[in-house]
Design a protein around this motif. Structure first.
Motif, PDB file in Angstrom:
ATOM      1  N   ARG A   1       0.853  -1.192   0.000  1.00  0.00           N
ATOM      2  CA  ARG A   1       0.000   0.000   0.000  1.00  0.00           C
ATOM      3  C   ARG A   1       0.893   1.247   0.000  1.00  0.00           C
ATOM      4  NH1 ARG A   1      -5.333  -1.378   1.461  1.00  0.00           N
ATOM      5  NH2 ARG A   1      -5.527  -3.407   2.503  1.00  0.00           N
ATOM      6  N   PRO A   2       1.561   1.526  -1.109  1.00  0.00           N
ATOM      7  CA  PRO A   2       2.428   2.709  -1.131  1.00  0.00           C
ATOM      8  C   PRO A   2       1.622   3.989  -0.981  1.00  0.00           C
ATOM      9  CG  PRO A   2       2.189   1.791  -3.329  1.00  0.00           C
ATOM     10  CD  PRO A   2       1.566   0.808  -2.394  1.00  0.00           C
ATOM     11  N   GLU A   3       2.152   4.915  -0.194  1.00  0.00           N
ATOM     12  CA  GLU A   3       1.496   6.207   0.009  1.00  0.00           C
ATOM     13  C   GLU A   3       2.188   7.246  -0.867  1.00  0.00           C
ATOM     14  OE1 GLU A   3       1.149   7.354   4.042  1.00  0.00           O
ATOM     15  OE2 GLU A   3       0.193   5.475   4.691  1.00  0.00           O
ATOM     16  N   LEU A   4       1.505   7.666  -1.918  1.00  0.00           N
ATOM     17  CA  LEU A   4       2.072   8.649  -2.829  1.00  0.00           C
ATOM     18  C   LEU A   4       1.787  10.054  -2.309  1.00  0.00           C
ATOM     19  CD1 LEU A   4       2.097   6.057  -4.619  1.00  0.00           C
ATOM     20  CD2 LEU A   4       1.887   7.594  -6.566  1.00  0.00           C
ATOM     21  N   PRO A   5       2.649  11.002  -2.647  1.00  0.00           N
ATOM     22  CA  PRO A   5       2.441  12.380  -2.202  1.00  0.00           C
ATOM     23  C   PRO A   5       1.178  12.987  -2.804  1.00  0.00           C
ATOM     24  CG  PRO A   5       4.694  12.030  -2.975  1.00  0.00           C
ATOM     25  CD  PRO A   5       3.904  10.836  -3.386  1.00  0.00           C
TER      26      PRO A   5
ATOM     27  N   HIS B   1       7.304   8.996  -9.313  1.00  0.00           N
ATOM     28  CA  HIS B   1       6.527  10.211  -9.052  1.00  0.00           C
ATOM     29  C   HIS B   1       7.494  11.382  -8.959  1.00  0.00           C
ATOM     30  CE1 HIS B   1       3.390  12.868  -7.644  1.00  0.00           C
ATOM     31  NE2 HIS B   1       4.122  13.191  -6.592  1.00  0.00           N
ATOM     32  N   GLN B   2       7.319  12.335  -9.848  1.00  0.00           N
ATOM     33  CA  GLN B   2       8.084  13.588  -9.840  1.00  0.00           C
ATOM     34  C   GLN B   2       9.598  13.380  -9.685  1.00  0.00           C
ATOM     35  OE1 GLN B   2       6.303  16.242  -6.977  1.00  0.00           O
ATOM     36  NE2 GLN B   2       4.553  16.672  -8.295  1.00  0.00           N
ATOM     37  N   TRP B   3      10.168  12.622 -10.609  1.00  0.00           N
ATOM     38  CA  TRP B   3      11.610  12.442 -10.692  1.00  0.00           C
ATOM     39  C   TRP B   3      12.199  11.694  -9.503  1.00  0.00           C
ATOM     40  CZ3 TRP B   3      14.419  13.142 -15.007  1.00  0.00           C
ATOM     41  CH2 TRP B   3      13.785  13.837 -16.057  1.00  0.00           C
ATOM     42  N   ARG B   4      11.360  10.894  -8.851  1.00  0.00           N
ATOM     43  CA  ARG B   4      11.856   9.941  -7.872  1.00  0.00           C
ATOM     44  C   ARG B   4      11.362   8.552  -8.263  1.00  0.00           C
ATOM     45  NH1 ARG B   4      14.481  11.982  -3.478  1.00  0.00           N
ATOM     46  NH2 ARG B   4      14.440   9.901  -2.502  1.00  0.00           N
ATOM     47  N   ALA B   5      12.243   7.560  -8.137  1.00  0.00           N
ATOM     48  CA  ALA B   5      11.896   6.172  -8.397  1.00  0.00           C
ATOM     49  C   ALA B   5      11.606   5.483  -7.073  1.00  0.00           C
ATOM     50  CB  ALA B   5      13.037   5.465  -9.124  1.00  0.00           C
ATOM     51  N   TYR B   6      10.463   4.826  -6.980  1.00  0.00           N
ATOM     52  CA  TYR B   6      10.034   4.155  -5.755  1.00  0.00           C
ATOM     53  C   TYR B   6      10.097   2.648  -5.989  1.00  0.00           C
ATOM     54  CZ  TYR B   6       8.257   8.674  -4.182  1.00  0.00           C
ATOM     55  OH  TYR B   6       8.148   9.994  -3.806  1.00  0.00           O
ATOM     56  N   ARG B   7      10.775   1.955  -5.086  1.00  0.00           N
ATOM     57  CA  ARG B   7      10.949   0.510  -5.173  1.00  0.00           C
ATOM     58  C   ARG B   7      10.157  -0.131  -4.038  1.00  0.00           C
ATOM     59  NH1 ARG B   7      16.681  -2.638  -5.818  1.00  0.00           N
ATOM     60  NH2 ARG B   7      16.049  -4.682  -5.019  1.00  0.00           N
TER      61      ARG B   7
ATOM     62  N   VAL C   1       8.644   0.135   1.042  1.00  0.00           N
ATOM     63  CA  VAL C   1       8.885   1.043  -0.081  1.00  0.00           C
ATOM     64  C   VAL C   1      10.052   1.967   0.243  1.00  0.00           C
ATOM     65  CG1 VAL C   1       7.910   2.867  -1.539  1.00  0.00           C
ATOM     66  CG2 VAL C   1       6.451   0.992  -0.749  1.00  0.00           C
ATOM     67  N   THR C   2      11.005   2.064  -0.680  1.00  0.00           N
ATOM     68  CA  THR C   2      12.093   3.028  -0.582  1.00  0.00           C
ATOM     69  C   THR C   2      12.132   3.833  -1.873  1.00  0.00           C
ATOM     70  OG1 THR C   2      13.677   1.410  -1.470  1.00  0.00           O
ATOM     71  CG2 THR C   2      13.465   1.554   0.925  1.00  0.00           C
TER      72      THR C   2
ATOM     73  N   GLY D   1       9.804 -11.206 -10.081  1.00  0.00           N
ATOM     74  CA  GLY D   1       8.471 -11.007  -9.546  1.00  0.00           C
ATOM     75  C   GLY D   1       8.437 -10.524  -8.125  1.00  0.00           C
ATOM     76  N   GLU D   2       9.589 -10.091  -7.601  1.00  0.00           N
ATOM     77  CA  GLU D   2       9.673  -9.714  -6.186  1.00  0.00           C
ATOM     78  C   GLU D   2       9.801  -8.206  -5.964  1.00  0.00           C
ATOM     79  OE1 GLU D   2      12.965 -11.859  -4.647  1.00  0.00           O
ATOM     80  OE2 GLU D   2      12.080 -13.831  -4.999  1.00  0.00           O
ATOM     81  N   HIS D   3      10.065  -7.444  -7.032  1.00  0.00           N
ATOM     82  CA  HIS D   3      10.348  -6.021  -6.862  1.00  0.00           C
ATOM     83  C   HIS D   3       9.528  -5.212  -7.865  1.00  0.00           C
ATOM     84  CE1 HIS D   3      13.809  -7.358  -4.502  1.00  0.00           C
ATOM     85  NE2 HIS D   3      14.083  -8.170  -5.506  1.00  0.00           N
ATOM     86  N   LEU D   4       8.864  -4.186  -7.363  1.00  0.00           N
ATOM     87  CA  LEU D   4       8.017  -3.321  -8.181  1.00  0.00           C
ATOM     88  C   LEU D   4       8.605  -1.914  -8.193  1.00  0.00           C
ATOM     89  CD1 LEU D   4       4.166  -3.214  -8.224  1.00  0.00           C
ATOM     90  CD2 LEU D   4       5.391  -1.109  -7.667  1.00  0.00           C
ATOM     91  N   LEU D   5       8.539  -1.251  -9.348  1.00  0.00           N
ATOM     92  CA  LEU D   5       9.127   0.078  -9.522  1.00  0.00           C
ATOM     93  C   LEU D   5       8.091   1.024 -10.097  1.00  0.00           C
ATOM     94  CD1 LEU D   5      11.918   1.681  -9.516  1.00  0.00           C
ATOM     95  CD2 LEU D   5      12.078   1.036 -11.938  1.00  0.00           C
ATOM     96  N   TYR D   6       7.962   2.220  -9.503  1.00  0.00           N
ATOM     97  CA  TYR D   6       7.111   3.266 -10.068  1.00  0.00           C
ATOM     98  C   TYR D   6       7.766   4.620  -9.841  1.00  0.00           C
ATOM     99  CZ  TYR D   6       5.387   3.945  -5.243  1.00  0.00           C
ATOM    100  OH  TYR D   6       5.283   4.185  -3.897  1.00  0.00           O
TER     101      TYR D   6
END
Length: 386
Positions: free
Chosen positions: A325-329, A351-357, A365-366, A344-349
């Motif tokens: 449940r990632p909390e986006l700004p 938001h505003q020039w930051r990569a969230y893993r 989430v980092t 299948g263990e790591h997801l990447l997205y």
């Protein structure tokens, strides 16, 4: 991107999403038959007058400037899958050309930008990806194979008569680039707008989705070696996104109109135009849209995001499992566009020039900043894949 151009693009996206709220159960995907027919230097700016209104919102009948392609007789991708190499070491970013209207002019000036390779651990810039001849800039579509070394990228040709072209790039174990290889189709296609892009697990097939003039959308499977293609269309959904190849290459998942996840069975094409077999796996709940889908590493389930909640649903049926449940700004998109690595263990997205893993085992989430060496922080956020 200027406020005028951003507003125009936002309006187009809103119109498409609003049209996509039709009954998802009616979203049958049909087979359409037809007659077989070294790193780049900084890129210069280009000037072009504003384009005419898009024909994609026409109220006329559904049509396409080219016949649906059937030259690819075997759309499945059943060669040995490329081997997942453990936790991803790299990701590739791609963004659209920058656009501005100088001195309140109605003439847009486009500045091409290259795609780039980054460290998956830090987001640091590693190298610009050189563009094949005929491609002036990256476009914001990129897909990865399971090995975290092979990528498919969309490129933008030029501003006065723009179109999208695809090419492949491979990284060695140190992230160094091999020469990009253009994918040259044998069948003509209207590639002024492409919704999504996916590379098969074996690296031999490219799937992409496009709109049809007047309504509906098309899914295409392209053989990257021969350029031959097979097309299907949906008449009820104006937008198809979230393309994902099954690990065995026999089926293709997609999102219909942001409201339903469907699975297209490439092994059961049927003999008539409506014979392709597809089924709805999951319908969106409430108003939360679905944008991205990915298969698990064994192909038994699909990973998707309902709004910003990442969930897993077995293809054979069963309860939905919440993975993260990632909390986006504030100000983030209502939907989550993501890439899942070959394990299948790591997801990447992004938001505003930051990569969230996001770790799909524990939901942790980092994030890291995305750095580039050309026009950093300018324009819309890039899209990424690993």
């Amino acid at each position: 991107m200027s406020s005028r151009m951003s507003a125009a693009l936002a309006g187009l996206a809103l119109a498409i999403l609003a049209a996509g709220c039709a009954d998802p159960a009616a979203g049958r995907v049909s087979l359409v038959r037809a007659t077989q027919p070294p790193a780049s230097p900084p890129l210069p700016s280009l000037t072009v007058a504003p384009p005419p209104p898009s024909p994609m919102l026409s109220s006329g009948p559904v049509k396409h400037p080219f016949p649906m392609a059937t030259s690819l007789t075997e759309p499945m991708a059943t060669a040995a899958p490329l081997t997942a190499t453990g936790p991803p070491r790299f990701f590739v970013s791609a963004r659209t050309p920058l656009v501005r209207f100088p001195d309140r002019s109605k003439t847009a000036v486009f500045t091409p930008v290259p795609p780039a390779v980054h460290s998956a651990e830090t987001g640091a810039f590693i190298a610009n990806i050189p563009l094949p001849p005929g491609i002036a800039s990256s476009w914001h579509l990129v897909a990865a194979a399971r090995d975290n070394r092979t990528f498919a990228i969309a490129g933008w040709t030029e501003p006065t008569n723009p179109s999208i072209r695809f090419f492949l790039v491979h990284l060695d174990e140190n992230g160094r680039l091999e020469q990009p290889v253009a994918v040259t189709p044998t069948d003509p296609d209207n590639l002024t707008l492409v919704y999504d892009l996916a590379l098969s697990a074996d690296g031999t097939r490219l799937a992409y989705s496009t709109p049809l003039i007047g309504g509906g959308a098309k899914i295409s499977v392209l053989d990257v070696a021969t350029g031959r293609r097979r097309d299907w269309q949906t008449m009820t959904d104006p937008m198809v996104s979230g393309l994902s190849w099954a690990p065995d290459g026999r089926s293709l998942a997609c999102v219909l109109g942001g409201r339903a996840i469907a699975l297209l069975d490439l092994a059961r094409l049927g003999t008539d135009p409506d014979g392709a077999t597809s089924r709805i796996i999951k319908s969106a709940a409430g108003a939360l849209p679905i944008e991205s889908v990915a298969h698990t590493s064994d192909g038994s389930a699909l990973i998707y995001a309902s709004g910003h909640t990442v969930e897993r649903i077995p293809l054979a049926g069963g309860p939905v499992q919440v993975l993260a449940r990632p909390e986006l700004p504030p100000g983030a998109s209502l939907s989550l566009r993501f890439s899942v690595d070959g394990t299948g263990e790591h997801l990447l997205y992004v938001h505003q020039w930051r990569a969230y893993r996001a770790g799909l085992a524990d939901g942790a989430v980092t994030s890291v900043p995305i750095t580039v060496n050309e026009r950093p922080g300018e324009g819309d956020s890039p899209r990424v894949a690993w």
